[in-house]
Write an enzyme that holds these catalytic residues in place. Structure first.
Site, short mmCIF file in Angstrom:
data_model
loop_
_atom_site.label_atom_id
_atom_site.label_comp_id
_atom_site.label_asym_id
_atom_site.label_seq_id
_atom_site.Cartn_x
_atom_site.Cartn_y
_atom_site.Cartn_z
N ARG A 1 -30.96 -25.46 -11.90
CA ARG A 1 -31.99 -25.22 -12.91
C ARG A 1 -33.05 -24.22 -12.50
O ARG A 1 -33.45 -23.36 -13.26
CB ARG A 1 -32.70 -26.54 -13.23
CG ARG A 1 -31.87 -27.47 -14.05
CD ARG A 1 -32.49 -28.82 -14.10
NE ARG A 1 -32.25 -29.56 -12.85
CZ ARG A 1 -32.55 -30.83 -12.68
NH1 ARG A 1 -33.13 -31.51 -13.64
NH2 ARG A 1 -32.30 -31.45 -11.54
N GLY B 1 -33.60 -31.40 2.48
CA GLY B 1 -32.50 -30.58 2.99
C GLY B 1 -31.50 -30.28 1.90
O GLY B 1 -31.54 -30.86 0.83
N LYS C 1 -39.28 -25.15 -2.02
CA LYS C 1 -38.03 -24.39 -2.16
C LYS C 1 -37.63 -24.27 -3.64
O LYS C 1 -37.06 -23.26 -4.04
CB LYS C 1 -36.92 -24.99 -1.29
CG LYS C 1 -36.40 -26.34 -1.74
CD LYS C 1 -35.17 -26.21 -2.56
CE LYS C 1 -34.63 -27.48 -3.15
NZ LYS C 1 -35.37 -28.68 -3.26
N ASP D 1 -32.35 -25.25 2.47
CA ASP D 1 -32.42 -25.81 1.12
C ASP D 1 -32.70 -24.70 0.09
O ASP D 1 -32.17 -24.73 -1.03
CB ASP D 1 -33.51 -26.89 1.06
CG ASP D 1 -33.26 -27.91 -0.04
OD1 ASP D 1 -32.37 -27.69 -0.87
OD2 ASP D 1 -33.99 -28.92 -0.07
N ALA E 1 -26.13 -32.24 -5.78
CA ALA E 1 -25.70 -33.62 -6.04
C ALA E 1 -24.19 -33.73 -6.24
O ALA E 1 -23.53 -34.59 -5.65
CB ALA E 1 -26.45 -34.15 -7.27
#
Lengths: 357, 357
Positions: free
Chosen positions: B272, B144, B199, B263, B148
């Site tokens: 990234r 999900g 994803k 997500d 961070a």
């Protein structure tokens, strides 16, 4: 080559002329009574003032007073009005329609019927047509991710043409399709139109998440935004779209296709619904936010109002439970009841969890 | 209160300590052999250098040489390594595990089995555990939308804990759940992990759309971007996730829920995978783009490689058709075969159309 009359010279009505003109069709762009200044500018300078672009070659501007003449001999008619103009355009077109003509709408919205059923706008338009012609024209609608200015700039765009008559959708797709305007067709007109309307409403929620970040003072000292919250709203939006598709009889696959997740994604990139959501999230009431966006048609708020009207009736008929659609209920609280913006994350999960069983 | 050992002190391993510490658990953060500098900094200054934040109160840093001691008495172990470390962590944990302990992984990725089956990483980890303990620990994973840095900043976040054992998922959720960290549970571990990995891969495509805009000279004189193209890729990504969920036995609802659309949305905001996609779209080959992102683990590329390895085998077994998953095939061409980025819109629609019948 066909003759196509577009009625409504706002953003979306006008830009649809670009693929049509590129395909060599004769395109007549008819302003409504609200588009007088636009049509004047198109006639005098060949330039659309709101789009900030030249009108494509071969597109002829018409005033609303010349509607009959513009419709004469047109195989295809595009309804380019917004949701507030749907009844008007049905009434205006009615006397001029001939059997075999097609009407395709770009309008976004839903209405609540007396019994709580959600009615798609092509059916509202159809209801305004004389009974004698109603079943003799092809009725269709366009959905899927399409920022108007990008289509005008011939940027690659994928959309869905829906009609209950597969042949109508396919013939219309042939008329409009270009290298940059990819058209997929569906007979799930209801599913398409439900997504087209709901994605505006749910964009408010994603905008509200970003507005809540503003209210919290923006990103923190280590650079943390609130994209996780926006994403939770995005997922809840798609999940509730799937639920409302099930209730209205649309196919659930659109929730994760172009009309649902795809169109929601593009609407969250920019535009009125998103900006309204940000204003609400940052602490403005709907009345205040409305006043900060003068002259803008807020289809998102209209859609929330319609669904808000339908929800208690659908619940009374046992078609939904009291806790279903918690994000839509939060939007109804903000738009209809004037409450401050809140995103009840806890309730999203409980309902998702139950549904997934 | 529990004792929790987190193994892997990168971004995601470390930030999961925040809700745990806030819930009053004893948290031990164990660096791998790659995290020596991070652990030194955490010990000396109580500060995580990559997150640019203080370590939450009560979190104890451990070096990899003290792994056995860190695991001693821990009820819950978090695998915070990336996909390249999954076999290592299985082997490293194995000798120390005790019946009744739970292992929950934040790792994102998929592996292709010899026969083309897509294997989820919790099962790869499990395969590295000694046979005697394998079935006596609770195995779970987190999916999900969760950037961070936002979790570290206690921004509202909704995630899904998956385990084939509903009790394990629910008990773990109780340990981690806070007011800002909403945890939903599922027994569809396969569906969750398939979305978690895909994803990242599909975010490359949305990034590529924005990179193609750069290559085309950016937005045009009237301000047109290429969000329509990105949205078409977004929708195609969700549609292909639904397809791959069907093949792997996961539930299709995740395609439009938190693990899929949600997500994917958050991953497209930054990070990234998105940046790699932009580089590819703007005209760099994968080798060039790779060189422009030194030291970064590119899970997205690893996932494309694994699915690319599986596709011909799945086709040979009749589980997919040759034209299925055109967007993933386009990604395989770019990542594995080094071809220039292309987004074959026409093929998306043909396949969507057929599938929707």
């Amino acid at each position: 080559m066909s003759t196509v009359a577009i009625v409504g010279a706002g953003y979306m009505g006008t830009v649809i002329a670009t693929p049509l003109a590129d395909n060599g069709h004769a395109v007549r762009l008819v302003g409504t009574h609200l588009d007088g200044e636009i049509i004047r500018c198109c006639r005098e300078r060949g330039h659309h003032p709101r789009l900030r672009r030249a009108l494509p070659r071969g597109v002829e501007p018409y005033g609303v007073e010349d509607l009959a003449q513009a419709l004469e001999g047109a195989e295809v008619i595009v309804s380019g009005v917004n949701s507030l103009g749907v009844r008007w355009i049905g009434q205006a077109l009615g006397p001029h329609l001939r059997p075999g003509q097609s009407v395709i709408a770009v309008t976004k919205g839903l209405e609540a019927a007396e019994n709580g059923d959600l009615v798609i706008l092509p059916d509202v338009l159809r209801g305004e047509l004389p009974a004698g012609i109603r079943d003799q024209i092809g009725l269709a609608a366009i959905g899927g991710p399409c920022i108007a200015g990008e289509l005008a700039g011939r940027r690659p765009t994928c959309v869905v043409f829906g009609s209950r008559d597969a042949g109508v959708a396919e013939r219309l797709a042939e008329v409009f399709r270009t290298s940059y305007y990819s058209v997929w067709t569906t007979t799930d007109l209801v599913g398409l139109e439900v997504c087209v309307a709901l994605k505006n409403a749910y964009t408010l929620a994603v905008g509200m998440a970003d507005g809540l970040l503003e209210r919290a003072g923006g990103c923190d000292e280590a650079g943390a935004y609130m994209h996780n919250l926006g994403a939770a709203c995005f997922a809840q939006a798609c999940t509730e779209m799937a639920h409302l598709l099930r209730i209205t009889g649309g196919g659930r696959a659109f929730a994760y296709g172009l009309p649902g997740a795809g169109d929601l994604y593009v609407t969250c990139q920019r535009g009125r619904s998103y900006r309204l959501g940000v204003l609400l999230g940052s602490g403005h009431s709907f009345v205040e936010a409305r006043a900060l966006m003068p002259g803008e048609t807020l289809e998102a708020a209209e859609c929330v109002r319609a669904v808000g009207e339908a929800l208690p009736k659908l619940a009374a008929r046992g078609l939904i439970d009291g806790g279903d659609l918690p994000l839509m209920r939060a939007l109804v609280d903000v738009i209809v009841r004037g409450r401050p913006a809140e995103l009840p994350l806890g309730s999203f999960l409980r309902v998702q969890n139950r549904r997934a069983q």
